[in-house]
Design an enzyme around this catalytic site. Structure first.
Site, PDB file in Angstrom:
ATOM      1  N   GLU B  50       0.807  -1.211   0.000  1.00  0.00           N
ATOM      2  CA  GLU B  50       0.000   0.000   0.000  1.00  0.00           C
ATOM      3  C   GLU B  50       0.844   1.266   0.000  1.00  0.00           C
ATOM      4  OE1 GLU B  50      -0.459  -2.615   1.894  1.00  0.00           O
ATOM      5  OE2 GLU B  50      -2.518  -3.316   1.614  1.00  0.00           O
ATOM      6  N   GLN B 113      -8.460  -6.976  11.672  1.00  0.00           N
ATOM      7  CA  GLN B 113      -7.983  -5.912  10.773  1.00  0.00           C
ATOM      8  C   GLN B 113      -8.675  -4.570  11.039  1.00  0.00           C
ATOM      9  OE1 GLN B 113      -7.888  -7.470   6.682  1.00  0.00           O
ATOM     10  NE2 GLN B 113      -5.808  -8.175   7.081  1.00  0.00           N
ATOM     11  N   MET B 475      23.939   8.782   2.617  1.00  0.00           N
ATOM     12  CA  MET B 475      23.918  10.036   3.367  1.00  0.00           C
ATOM     13  C   MET B 475      24.214   9.780   4.838  1.00  0.00           C
ATOM     14  SD  MET B 475      23.797  13.217   2.941  1.00  0.00           S
ATOM     15  CE  MET B 475      22.876  13.921   1.581  1.00  0.00           C
TER      16      MET B 475
END
Lengths: 165, 562
Positions: B50, B113, B475
């Protein structure tokens, strides 16, 4: 330097989740709430909230702008303390086993135009309404007499004259 | 009034908003709505996670200027969206997310859920709402689209319980929705425009700092006109890259922590700084106390709460950037002559440019990241869209990849979300199928959403991923080298995976060029083939991104080497 307390009043949609969204905004941006009060208006779709905050002018301005940006907030205004009446109520339960302290308690309640809501042999519950500073003062006065518990409502406020939100 | 199920009303509402594509995943609590897509022409692009779906919607929105839509089931489906909608919201990208929810009578009972996604998403969306009846769906969808794409844009989430999707009810579709508490300020106050113009008219050393708001309001041509009229150098924030073409003589480059020396120096010397559609993020300003101390700052923003939030400004214009820039230019034209390209201020700009001209380093024995990025530019069409991942790769892309048009350089600025670039590239490709789309990636970031390869291949949304591969969280490693005495921890990624094989496993093409000629060939082939391609370019793990302003320092304190 002690920060002044500012009072912000705002109209919101009277629906579930709005109080959460408002307090969540304060939490997320790190604004500290001194007190918050809510109640529905004559139009039940609206509610009015009053928040007291201890912060400098820049932060207060940010709070007003951030509140104003919220979809659920309809109008928001920082209230000018000179043009505003402010009230808070406290319910306070005092220990009155000692007849001397009972007398002193009743004298204090009288002095602050309080109401006695309940009397038991060993305690009384009283109601005092006033400016937050007056409530502070009253609590300080009765503290030595033995406060069993107390509950403050937080500040609610209206502007004077024809001013309105 | 029509009688239909919530799911049918949902689809019809999307169609009324002219949605033709959504990105998402199915799942238990969204099945009725997914089923209703069978009877619609709306394209359902199946993501594999998602988060990817939300980034795809975001990339679609940024590339096109239209609203990106994503969809997920309840619980983990909804929480997986969180990073994506937070990324879109902080960068003011119009994304609308729909989530399934457990049936109404199960809410609050910790059902299977069940997650309180309204509570979870409250501080990372512009607005969110849970619908409680089928007839509320048309209004909620309309409101979500309206709020997401007006004023300061952002993400909106609509949570739809499963039984509300299934139930039928008499309902209608409003043409407009309004909220008593929702206002935005597009039209600038003429007095504010007057003040801004007065300040600019007197400026000897005017400078413009353009942010993402210029792109969001499609104000690039107005920006250019004003800059050329005043002959003012233009710096862009990371979100503003593309607002002015990189090869324009007035372009000073990006500003901020990894801005160009030229832009950061000019901001320090300007006497009036016009900031358009930017929010003074700490990565852009460096130390706030030392930010542009010689200038009077004018701030244009559509979000009134941004004024004086981080930096105190002398004057402001609250409103749409396009209208504001136009209004200021009209006023200036009456009181000031066109600036001269020979002005001392522009000579100063030239001096900085020559002083800090970035020397070309040779590629031996490793590829150097800046030259890889420049090579990529050379072989891409001028209108190509580039997305970036986050970290060194992003800063190299910002510094060295020339951008010629708005909405062609897309990056996660505010949140710095690793893994954003690749799914966002897929979303951008869906918005602009005719344009080549490239994700400039690092190996660390790409690993976070590499499963989007499946979507890219299966949904025929081919993009190019160019990995600047240093086998490091680059980084993080750079900061550990510069500020933590080279004590590497949780920064080395090791030798895996083999990105060529990984690409091939998904049915994509993989290249690992060993020299510049092979790199050029790989890029050309990828551009021509229109097939999802991963180009894995090994770079020096010790390479740093410069210039760099160390955290907490002022912009003029940039380092150009370690």
């Amino acid at each position: 330097m002690e920060m002044p307390i500012s009072t912000i009043a705002f109209l919101v949609e009277n629906k579930p989740g709005v109080l959460f969204n408002v307090t969540n905004l304060f939490r997320r941006r790190g604004f500290n709430i001194e007190s918050i009060t809510v109640g529905p208006l004559e139009n039940p779709e609206l509610a009015r909230m009053t928040v007291s905050v201890k912060a400098d002018a820049k932060i207060i301005n940010q709070i007003v702008e951030q509140l104003d940006k919220m979809v659920d907030v309809i109008k928001v205004k920082r209230l000018d303390p000179i043009r505003t009446v402010m009230r808070e109520m406290v319910l306070i339960k005092l220990n009155t086993i000692d007849p001397m302290s009972r007398e002193e308690a009743l004298r204090c309640v009288n002095e602050y135009h309080g109401l006695i809501l309940n009397i038991e042999p060993d305690s009384i519950v009283v109601e005092v309404t006033g400016e937050p500073s007056t409530i502070d003062e009253f609590i300080r006065k009765v503290q030595p007499l033995g406060v069993i518990e107390l509950s403050r409502t937080g500040v609610t406020a209206l502007e004077k004259g024809h001013l309105k939100l | 009034m029509v009688y239909m199920t919530g799911a049918e009303a949902f689809i019809k509402s999307l169609e009324k908003e002219k949605v033709d594509i959504i990105f998402g995943l199915s799942g238990g609590a969204i099945l009725p709505i997914c089923d209703a897509f069978n009877d619609s022409d709306i394209r359902f692009v199946l993501a594999r996670h998602e988060q990817g779906a939300a980034h795809m919607a975001d990339g679609y929105a940024r590339a096109s200027g239209r609203i990106g839509v994503c969809l997920a089931t309840s619980g983990p489906g909804a929480t997986n969206l969180v990073t994506g909608i937070a990324t879109a919201n902080i960068d003011s990208s119009p994304v609308v997310a729909f989530t399934g929810q457990v049936p109404r009578d199960m809410i609050g009972r910790d059902a299977f859920q069940e997650v309180d996604i309204i509570g979870v998403s409250a501080s990372i969306t512009k607005y969110n709402i849970q619908v409680r009846r089928p007839k509320e769906i048309p209004r909620a969808v309309k409101a979500a689209f309206h709020i997401s794409n007006t004023g300061r844009k952002g993400s909106v989430l609509v949570d739809i319980p499963k039984d509300v999707q299934t139930l039928s009810e008499e309902l209608d579709f409003p043409e407009k929705v309004s909220f008593k508490g929702y206002r935005f300020f597009e039209e600038p106050d003429p007095r504010e425009l007057d003040w801004a113009a007065t300040l600019l008219a007197r400026a000897q050393k005017p400078m413009i700092m353009a942010g993402g708001g210029v792109i969001a309001s499609n104000a690039s041509s107005e920006l250019l006109k004003l800059a050329e009229f005043m002959m003012a150098p233009v710096a862009t924030t990371l979100m503003g890259k593309g607002a002015i073409p990189s090869d324009h003589p007035l372009y000073a480059g990006g500003c901020g922590m990894h801005g160009t020396c030229e832009a950061n120096s000019l901001i320090g010397e300007a006497d009036v700084l016009l900031v358009v559609g930017a929010r003074f993020s700490d990565r852009t300003t460096g130390s706030i106390q030392e930010f542009s101390t010689n200038s009077k700052i004018i701030h244009i923003d559509i979000d009134r709460s941004e004024i004086d939030k981080n930096v105190e400004t002398v004057t402001r214009v609250v409103g749409d950037a396009k209208l504001a820039l136009n209004g200021i230019l009209k006023r200036l034209e009456k009181v000031r002559r066109t600036g001269s390209p020979e002005s001392p201020w522009l000579k100063r700009m030239k001096e900085f440019r020559e002083q800090y001209a970035m020397s070309e380093s040779k590629d031996n024995p490793h590829f150097k990241a800046p030259s890889v990025v420049k090579t990529l530019r050379k072989f891409l069409p001028r209108n190509a869209i580039v997305t970036t991942e986050v970290g060194q790769c992003q800063m190299w892309a910002a510094l060295y990849f020339d951008t010629y048009a708005p909405r062609t350089f897309l990056t996660s600025g505010g949140l710095g979300t690793m893994g954003w670039g690749f799914p966002a590239a897929i979303g951008a490709k869906a918005a602009r199928p005719d344009v080549t789309v490239v994700d400039i990636a690092g190996d660390g970031s790409f690993g976070m959403t590499e499963n989007s390869l499946a979507t890219s291949v299966e949904e025929d949304l081919p993009v190019i991923v160019l990995i600047l591969n240093n086998r490091m969280l680059g980084m993080v490693a750079q900061w550990q080298r510069l500020f933590y005495g080279r004590r590497y921890i949780a920064a080395k990624l090791g030798k895996t995976p083999d990105f060529v094989k990984l690409a091939e496993a998904y049915g994509a093409v993989g290249f690992q060029p060993g020299n510049t000629v092979e790199l050029e060939k790989a890029i050309k082939e990828a551009v021509d083939s229109e097939v999802t391609t991963v180009i894995d370019v090994p770079i020096d793990p010790e390479e740093n991104v410069f210039p760099m302003v160390p955290p907490g320092r002022g912009l003029k304190d940039f380092l150009v080497e370690a």
